[in-house]
Design a protein around this motif. Structure first.
Motif, PDB file in Angstrom:
ATOM      1  N   CYS A  76       0.862  -1.172   0.000  1.00 29.58           N
ATOM      2  CA  CYS A  76       0.000   0.000   0.000  1.00 29.58           C
ATOM      3  C   CYS A  76       0.902   1.226   0.000  1.00 29.58           C
ATOM      4  O   CYS A  76       1.793   1.354   0.848  1.00 29.58           O
ATOM      5  N   LEU A  77       0.683   2.103  -0.949  1.00 30.33           N
ATOM      6  CA  LEU A  77       1.453   3.344  -1.041  1.00 30.33           C
ATOM      7  C   LEU A  77       0.615   4.471  -0.469  1.00 30.33           C
ATOM      8  O   LEU A  77      -0.489   4.731  -0.939  1.00 30.33           O
ATOM      9  N   ARG A  78       1.151   5.114   0.579  1.00 29.43           N
ATOM     10  CA  ARG A  78       0.484   6.289   1.134  1.00 29.43           C
ATOM     11  C   ARG A  78       1.068   7.518   0.445  1.00 29.43           C
ATOM     12  O   ARG A  78       2.267   7.752   0.455  1.00 29.43           O
ATOM     13  N   ILE A  79       0.182   8.280  -0.183  1.00 30.40           N
ATOM     14  CA  ILE A  79       0.569   9.493  -0.896  1.00 30.40           C
ATOM     15  C   ILE A  79      -0.021  10.660  -0.122  1.00 30.40           C
ATOM     16  O   ILE A  79      -1.249  10.803  -0.051  1.00 30.40           O
ATOM     17  N   THR A  80       0.831  11.478   0.467  1.00 30.25           N
ATOM     18  CA  THR A  80       0.356  12.625   1.227  1.00 30.25           C
ATOM     19  C   THR A  80       0.336  13.840   0.315  1.00 30.25           C
ATOM     20  O   THR A  80       1.367  14.242  -0.223  1.00 30.25           O
ATOM     21  N   GLN A  81      -0.845  14.400   0.142  1.00 29.00           N
ATOM     22  CA  GLN A  81      -1.025  15.579  -0.718  1.00 29.00           C
ATOM     23  C   GLN A  81      -0.447  16.819  -0.034  1.00 29.00           C
ATOM     24  O   GLN A  81      -0.198  16.811   1.175  1.00 29.00           O
ATOM     25  N   ALA A  82      -0.277  17.900  -0.782  1.00 30.85           N
ATOM     26  CA  ALA A  82       0.215  19.160  -0.231  1.00 30.85           C
ATOM     27  C   ALA A  82      -0.710  19.679   0.870  1.00 30.85           C
ATOM     28  O   ALA A  82      -0.264  20.373   1.787  1.00 30.85           O
ATOM     29  N   THR A  83      -1.984  19.332   0.802  1.00 30.38           N
ATOM     30  CA  THR A  83      -2.966  19.750   1.809  1.00 30.38           C
ATOM     31  C   THR A  83      -2.833  18.971   3.107  1.00 30.38           C
ATOM     32  O   THR A  83      -3.477  19.301   4.095  1.00 30.38           O
ATOM     33  N   GLY A  84      -2.024  17.900   3.087  1.00 23.99           N
ATOM     34  CA  GLY A  84      -1.874  17.046   4.253  1.00 23.99           C
ATOM     35  C   GLY A  84      -2.777  15.834   4.215  1.00 23.99           C
ATOM     36  O   GLY A  84      -2.640  14.920   5.020  1.00 23.99           O
ATOM     37  N   GLU A  85      -3.715  15.823   3.267  1.00 24.96           N
ATOM     38  CA  GLU A  85      -4.617  14.685   3.118  1.00 24.96           C
ATOM     39  C   GLU A  85      -3.852  13.502   2.511  1.00 24.96           C
ATOM     40  O   GLU A  85      -3.057  13.674   1.598  1.00 24.96           O
ATOM     41  N   ALA A  86      -4.129  12.305   3.038  1.00 30.32           N
ATOM     42  CA  ALA A  86      -3.436  11.105   2.548  1.00 30.32           C
ATOM     43  C   ALA A  86      -4.350  10.293   1.642  1.00 30.32           C
ATOM     44  O   ALA A  86      -5.539  10.151   1.898  1.00 30.32           O
ATOM     45  N   HIS A  87      -3.762   9.788   0.567  1.00 28.66           N
ATOM     46  CA  HIS A  87      -4.440   8.861  -0.343  1.00 28.66           C
ATOM     47  C   HIS A  87      -3.725   7.524  -0.197  1.00 28.66           C
ATOM     48  O   HIS A  87      -2.500   7.464  -0.221  1.00 28.66           O
ATOM     49  N   TRP A  88      -4.483   6.450  -0.029  1.00 23.77           N
ATOM     50  CA  TRP A  88      -3.930   5.116   0.183  1.00 23.77           C
ATOM     51  C   TRP A  88      -4.154   4.286  -1.077  1.00 23.77           C
ATOM     52  O   TRP A  88      -5.283   4.011  -1.437  1.00 23.77           O
ATOM     53  N   MET A  89      -3.077   3.918  -1.750  1.00 24.75           N
ATOM     54  CA  MET A  89      -3.170   3.181  -3.007  1.00 24.75           C
ATOM     55  C   MET A  89      -2.752   1.729  -2.795  1.00 24.75           C
ATOM     56  O   MET A  89      -1.621   1.446  -2.411  1.00 24.75           O
ATOM     57  N   TYR A  90      -3.696   0.820  -3.040  1.00 26.01           N
ATOM     58  CA  TYR A  90      -3.442  -0.610  -2.958  1.00 26.01           C
ATOM     59  C   TYR A  90      -3.249  -1.154  -4.377  1.00 26.01           C
ATOM     60  O   TYR A  90      -3.433  -0.430  -5.342  1.00 26.01           O
TER      61      TYR A  90
END
Length: 104
Positions: A76-90
């Motif tokens: 799972c790749l956690r991608i933290t956006q500039a806003t601080g929000e995280a997107h979790w990619m499986y």
């Protein structure tokens, strides 16, 4: 550009920029997972310095994965956006495709 080992080669300036971008990424994985190995191979091929979080050896990493992504599945790749929000990619194929789009 790539060298004879198929590994991405960048100028020091380009690599510094890629390293900066990678600071917002973390890969949740464990060594014996074949799908994780696929993603790790691509990370190595693209010369990416992504933080690795082993969910078998680090209980805190496993908890983060459950709380943030909702599942214990790896990779799972956690991608933290500039806003601080995280997107979790499986899904290893999705992660590899995203890494190639961003960094190849």
């Amino acid at each position: 550009m790539q060298n004879n080992t198929d590994e991405m080669v960048r100028t020091p300036e380009e690599q510094a920029e890629v390293d900066q971008q990678c600071r917002s990424l973390a890969l949740y994985e464990y060594e014996s997972c074949p799908f994780c190995r696929r993603v790790l191979h691509e990370i190595e091929r693209l010369s990416l310095n992504i933080e690795l979080r082993n969910t078998r050896e680090d209980p805190a990493a496993r908890e983060e994965l459950i709380e943030g992504g909702g599942r214990t599945m790896v990779p799972c790749l956690r991608i933290t956006q500039a806003t601080g929000e995280a997107h979790w990619m499986y899904e290893s194929s999705d992660i590899v495709a995203w890494l190639r789009q961003q960094f190849a």
